[in-house]
Design a protein around this motif. Structure first.
Motif, mmCIF file in Angstrom:
data_model
loop_
_atom_site.group_PDB
_atom_site.id
_atom_site.type_symbol
_atom_site.label_atom_id
_atom_site.label_comp_id
_atom_site.label_asym_id
_atom_site.label_seq_id
_atom_site.Cartn_x
_atom_site.Cartn_y
_atom_site.Cartn_z
ATOM 1 N N CYS B 172 -4.871 -4.676 -6.162
ATOM 2 C CA CYS B 172 -3.851 -3.847 -6.801
ATOM 3 C C CYS B 172 -2.488 -4.101 -6.151
ATOM 4 O O CYS B 172 -2.382 -4.264 -4.940
ATOM 5 C CB CYS B 172 -4.240 -2.383 -6.627
ATOM 6 N N GLY B 174 -0.129 -1.900 -6.152
ATOM 7 C CA GLY B 174 0.408 -0.642 -5.636
ATOM 8 C C GLY B 174 1.285 0.109 -6.614
ATOM 9 O O GLY B 174 1.950 1.068 -6.234
ATOM 10 N N ILE B 186 2.559 4.093 0.852
ATOM 11 C CA ILE B 186 1.350 3.293 0.615
ATOM 12 C C ILE B 186 1.662 2.213 -0.416
ATOM 13 O O ILE B 186 1.293 1.045 -0.269
ATOM 14 C CB ILE B 186 0.180 4.185 0.130
ATOM 15 N N SER B 187 2.380 2.630 -1.459
ATOM 16 C CA SER B 187 2.732 1.695 -2.532
ATOM 17 C C SER B 187 3.507 0.497 -1.982
ATOM 18 O O SER B 187 3.252 -0.652 -2.350
ATOM 19 C CB SER B 187 3.566 2.439 -3.581
ATOM 20 N N GLU B 188 4.437 0.790 -1.060
ATOM 21 C CA GLU B 188 5.257 -0.292 -0.505
ATOM 22 C C GLU B 188 4.409 -1.302 0.265
ATOM 23 O O GLU B 188 4.593 -2.509 0.130
ATOM 24 C CB GLU B 188 6.332 0.298 0.419
ATOM 25 N N VAL B 189 3.469 -0.796 1.062
ATOM 26 C CA VAL B 189 2.630 -1.709 1.838
ATOM 27 C C VAL B 189 1.828 -2.614 0.894
ATOM 28 O O VAL B 189 1.656 -3.808 1.137
ATOM 29 C CB VAL B 189 1.688 -0.912 2.765
ATOM 30 N N LEU B 190 1.364 -2.037 -0.212
ATOM 31 C CA LEU B 190 0.557 -2.822 -1.153
ATOM 32 C C LEU B 190 1.396 -3.876 -1.872
ATOM 33 O O LEU B 190 0.980 -5.019 -2.025
ATOM 34 C CB LEU B 190 -0.119 -1.896 -2.169
ATOM 35 N N VAL B 191 2.580 -3.488 -2.307
ATOM 36 C CA VAL B 191 3.404 -4.457 -3.048
ATOM 37 C C VAL B 191 3.934 -5.523 -2.095
ATOM 38 O O VAL B 191 4.057 -6.705 -2.466
ATOM 39 C CB VAL B 191 4.538 -3.760 -3.856
ATOM 40 N N GLU B 193 2.313 -6.718 0.381
ATOM 41 C CA GLU B 193 1.221 -7.664 0.591
ATOM 42 C C GLU B 193 1.065 -8.602 -0.605
ATOM 43 O O GLU B 193 0.830 -9.797 -0.453
ATOM 44 C CB GLU B 193 -0.073 -6.878 0.834
#
Lengths: 480, 246
Positions: B172, B174, B186-191, B193
């Motif tokens: 995903c 994010g 959390i969203s920032e860490v996912l995007v 990555e």
């Protein structure tokens, strides 16, 4: 156990900065996921094996009341004393009372999530009966007084140096060492002594087989087998969904549990125990109790969506692959259960008010569902929880959502059903939204979108919407 | 002549109209007549995701009225297609008339790449692109619709394009709609990555089939790595490459 579900956002933020948690989360979940894939591939048809598991768990949920009765009948016939506990307090009081009656100074514990859920250790220790965790990870977090980081690896995030210092401080270790084998050995010696004089052991249950009355435990350390076989009095505590119809079902679920949980084809120790020591047998407990704990579950049984949470077999595969869990780790979930299954179970058991971050902090990516061997449809359930929460369902102990949010969605629905006004609204918003645009992009917060702009830009609202462009195009075609 | 009704999701209509235009150009080039209902608005996905089902039902009824008679509905947005195909029938579980309409519509709705490959049987749409392409498997496209091979087939057939592997392509990004607003950390860490995996893939462009992921990933890249390009599959296949603000 202290409930911290309301601090989800803050704890998540801390954990994402915690180098130790980050290092662990970057390392272990990918390895476990790869091992899971490899071990699942040993099934001739892995998808069929998973689907079979889902079917078994579906049957369990549908037939739960009668399966529990069947288990009680067969377990009782083999000498197990089956006890029903409606609440956590009832379950704890029973175990405490039994310990007092037997006059024991301590009980050993096998790793049990239910024990975390009902707070059994505190209930015993506060009343003068020591409760000693014997799973190495649980032993460590019990000494550290920390919540479990992961469903099946409660202390996987704890640095070896921290374990060394802890063991030195508690007198478990004679000489400081960071050798994991030496640390494990020290813990083993310490715990082995407790097993030698064991009067009463308390363990969880992975599966309770209805047709035979057998209690199954799956583990890798052998401590549960000790706790089940060496005491005079053995107590198994289980939440009521742990029952399975037949031994064949149990065997299949064990194969799935091991593969999905730890990427093993089979765990090191799998114990099948049916009743106490038989006449003439040389070992085994004199008395076996099985405490079947409801703790709010029966009230959820009428809810055809929510009760699907009872499918879960606690393998933890959903956590190891969840994009959110693998960034924030187990602590933000704030209670006994972590990862996507915790996001489902904690709100049901604790009530929605105070746990709503758990079912909202999800992108609905669906990867949890795709790995679940029990047929849990997590995204569907999250949507259901959100809907019940928006409706302020008192049965799920929801306080409802803020009026402002509701008004926003009322407005949205009204706009989306009035196309002309929808268009006009967009047109009117455009200059306001685009006020601070630079080179076609917005970088600064607009209205309540600051979360977005913390790390991202957004294209400005198009000069002309698709619809306006389409209309122009059709106009040109008509004129041509 | 085949005819499809184009369902342009609100994010595309308001922020990324070029993607809608690319879809029109592409379908027209393949000899498909494109109809566009001007009364269309939103599918209601935001309300469903936030739990406001009575509101979502209103929007869904509007959608069913607007698109109900179409033979084939095509959209460049996987998650909106999932909404109509899967969530509409659930929304109307207790309203038999609307349930019948939702169930009748569901099989007629297609994500764009799905329509091109599975219905039209086309892989080479005559597009060109000079460079390496990484494909992001948007969650709703991959796990919601089971669509993964279709876009990759289309990308491989683009002249001059090389499809290169993307690490964690199916992870995903994010976005998650309101998730990106309410859980920005959390969203920032996912995007971040996702962006790092894209950069490490050495691809010249990241291609995807979901406007939400597009806004998220391209919005992050625009701030941190503005030289990196993201394309919606429709834009890549329409072959003009222009007008994309990535």
């Amino acid at each position: 156990m202290k409930i911290r579900t309301e601090q989800f956002v803050e704890i998540a933020r801390e954990e994402m900065k915690n180098t130790r948690s980050k290092a662990f989360l970057g390392l272990l979940p990918p390895v476990i996921n790869a091992m899971r894939q490899i071990s699942l591939a040993t099934f001739p048809d892995p998808d069929a094996a998973q689907a079979y598991g889902a079917a078994i768990r579906g049957e369990v949920v549908t037939r739960l009341p009668e399966l529990l009765e069947e288990f009680e009948r067969n377990a009782t016939a083999r000498g197990t004393k089956v006890v029903w506990a409606r609440t956590a307090a009832e379950a704890n009081a029973f175990v405490l009372d039994l310990a007092k009656k037997k006059g024991v100074a301590y009980v050993t514990k096998g790793k049990s999530m239910l024990s975390e859920e009902i707070g059994l250790n505190d209930a015993l220790i506060d009343n003068g009966v020591d409760a000693i965790e014997t799973d190495l990870g649980e032993f460590i977090i019990q000494l550290l007084k920390r919540p479990p980081f992961h469903l099946i690896g409660p202390a996987v995030n704890i640095a070896v140096e921290e374990v060394r210092d802890l063991f030195m401080e508690k007198g478990i270790l004679a000489e400081p060492t960071e050798d994991p084998v030496a640390l494990g050995y020290a813990a083993r010696l310490h715990l082995r002594d407790k097993f030698h004089r064991l009067e009463m052991g308390v363990t969880g249950v992975n599966m309770a087989v209805a047709e035979t009355g057998t209690i199954v435990n799956v583990e890798n350390e052998g401590n549960i087998r000790f706790a089940k076989s060496s005491p005079r009095t053995q107590v198994s505590i289980m939440s009521l969904e742990k029952v399975v119809p037949t031994m064949a079902d149990a065997l299949h679920m064990i194969r799935l549990l091991c593969r999905n949980g730890t990427g093993q084809k089979m765990a090191s120790y799998i114990s099948f125990d049916t009743g106490p020591r038989a006449a003439g047998a040389i070992d085994g407990p004199e008395e076996v109790y099985c405490v079947i704990v409801d703790n709010g579950r029966a009230d959820l049984y009428d809810d055809p969506v929510a009760r699907d949470v009872f499918r879960c077999i606690r393998c933890g595969a959903c956590a190891n692959i969840c994009p959110v869990y693998t960034k924030i780790g187990g602590y933000p979930y704030g209670w006994a259960y972590t990862g996507p299954m915790g996001q489902l179970l904690n709100p049901l058991l604790l009530g929605f008010s105070g746990t709503s971050d758990l079912f909202r902090a999800c992108t609905l990516c669906g990867v949890c569902k795709s790995v679940c061997p029990a047929g849990v449809d997590h995204p569907r359930m999250f949507l259901y929880y959100r809907a019940r929460d928006a409706a302020g369902d008192p049965k799920l102990r929801s306080r409802g959502r803020p009026l402002k949010e509701r008004t926003l969605y009322d407005l949205f629905a009204w706009g989306a059903t009035h196309p002309r006004l929808w268009r006009q609204g967009a047109k009117r918003m455009r200059p306001r939204v685009n006020r601070d645009a630079r080179d076609g992009y917005l970088s600064r917060s607009v209205d309540s979108l600051d979360g977005w702009f913390r790390s991202r830009d957004l294209p400005e609202m198009a000069e002309k919407t698709f619809q306006e462009r389409w209309k122009e195009r059709e106009g040109r075609k008509a004129n041509a | 002549m085949r005819r499809v009704s184009l369902f342009v999701p609100c994010l595309v209509d308001l922020f990324l109209p070029e993607i809608g235009e690319a879809a029109v150009a592409l379908l027209s080039r393949l000899g498909v007549e494109v109809v566009y209902h001007e009364a269309q608005t939103c599918c209601g996905q935001p309300a469903i995701n936030a739990g406001y089902l009575p509101q979502a039902r209103k929007v869904a009824r509007h959608f069913l009225k607007v698109f109900g008679e179409d033979e084939a509905i095509v959209s460049p947005a996987g998650s909106c297609v999932v909404t109509v195909k899967r969530h509409y029938p659930e929304l109307f579980a207790d309203e038999p008339d609307w349930l019948a309409r939702a169930e009748s519509l569901a099989p007629r709705v297609y994500e764009l790449s799905q329509y091109l490959v599975d219905v039209l049987g086309v892989e080479d749409v005559g597009a060109t692109f000079g460079g390496k392409i990484a494909y992001h498997e948007a969650c709703h496209v991959l796990r919601g619709l089971g669509v993964s091979e279709q876009p990759k087939k289309l990308i491989r057939a683009v002249a001059g394009a090389e499809l290169v592997p993307l690490n964690a392509a199916d992870a995903c990004c994010g976005f998650g709609g309101e998730f990106s607003l309410h859980y920005p950390d959390i969203s920032e860490v996912l995007v971040a990555e996702k962006a790092a995996n894209f950069i490490n893939s050495q691809a010249d462009a990241l291609v995807l089939c979901e406007p939400g992921c597009f806004l998220n990933i391209s919005g992050y890249l625009h701030r941190h790595h503005p030289e990196k390009k993201v394309f919606h599959l429709a834009t890549l296949l329409a072959g003009n490459g222009k007008g994309v603000r990535a």
